[in-house]
Motif scaffolding. Structure first.
Motif, short mmCIF file in Angstrom:
data_model
loop_
_atom_site.label_atom_id
_atom_site.label_comp_id
_atom_site.label_asym_id
_atom_site.label_seq_id
_atom_site.Cartn_x
_atom_site.Cartn_y
_atom_site.Cartn_z
N VAL A 67 4.05 9.55 -9.89
CA VAL A 67 4.81 8.37 -10.32
C VAL A 67 4.24 7.72 -11.58
O VAL A 67 4.67 6.63 -11.96
N GLU A 68 3.31 8.37 -12.24
CA GLU A 68 2.71 7.79 -13.45
C GLU A 68 3.74 7.34 -14.49
O GLU A 68 3.56 6.29 -15.10
N PRO A 69 4.85 8.08 -14.68
CA PRO A 69 5.82 7.63 -15.68
C PRO A 69 6.44 6.25 -15.39
O PRO A 69 6.95 5.61 -16.31
N HIS A 95 0.86 -1.18 0.00
CA HIS A 95 0.00 0.00 0.00
C HIS A 95 0.90 1.24 0.00
O HIS A 95 1.67 1.44 0.93
N PHE A 96 0.80 2.03 -1.04
CA PHE A 96 1.65 3.20 -1.23
C PHE A 96 0.84 4.48 -1.06
O PHE A 96 -0.33 4.55 -1.43
N ASP A 97 1.51 5.51 -0.57
CA ASP A 97 0.95 6.86 -0.53
C ASP A 97 2.06 7.81 -0.98
O ASP A 97 3.02 8.03 -0.25
N PHE A 98 1.92 8.33 -2.19
CA PHE A 98 2.94 9.20 -2.76
C PHE A 98 2.63 10.68 -2.57
O PHE A 98 3.23 11.53 -3.22
N GLU A 144 12.59 9.97 -5.61
CA GLU A 144 12.32 9.31 -4.33
C GLU A 144 11.74 7.92 -4.55
O GLU A 144 12.03 7.00 -3.77
N ALA A 145 10.95 7.74 -5.59
CA ALA A 145 10.40 6.41 -5.90
C ALA A 145 11.52 5.49 -6.37
O ALA A 145 11.54 4.30 -6.02
#
Length: 136
Positions: free
Chosen positions: A111-113, A76-79, A87-88
């Motif tokens: 982080v879509e790319p 579970h991620f929260d960006f 950072e990702a």
């Protein structure tokens, strides 16, 4: 597909329908405004998936690793708080996104790319009557 959550008492039923509808999708990007209910819906998904750990927002940790009753893992991620894509890269996103485990991503816009090509886009929106729609 669109699922409607009329009230919190419906959320587990809708989460079950969602789980039954996602097929082989492992990475899910959850979009929605602040307060739309993304984390609340992910908590319901984790209940449906028999997570045995405490489920909460990974706002400061960036990623939480939950174990299910059959010893599989859900990430579970929260960006929301990351400042840039680097950072990702720094925490090794590939190890998570390409693990074959379920990944629930809140605030995926930055982080879509680097999202896998087959990422399932999920929008949680608040309707005028206060209900929520989960669109995917």
């Amino acid at each position: 597909m669109e699922l409607k959550i009329d009230s919190l008492k419906d959320i587990d039923r809708v989460a079950g329908e969602f789980v039954n509808s996602i097929g082989n999708n492992h990475v899910m990007a959850f979009y929605g405004k602040m307060g739309a209910g993304k984390t609340t819906f992910i908590k319901a998904l984790c209940r449906q998936l028999h997570v045995v750990d405490q489920v909460n927002s990974p706002t400061f940790a960036i990623v939480n690793d939950y174990e299910t009753d059959n010893s599989s893992h859900i990430f579970h991620f929260d960006f929301y708080r990351i400042k840039n894509l680097e950072e990702a890269y720094d925490f090794g996103y590939e190890d998570y996104f390409y693990s074959g485990n379920l990944c629930f991503i809140e605030w995926p816009e930055l982080v879509e790319p680097i999202l896998p090509e087959n990422t399932l886009a999920v929008t949680v929106q608040v309707n005028e009557d206060g209900s929520r729609s989960v669109i995917f």
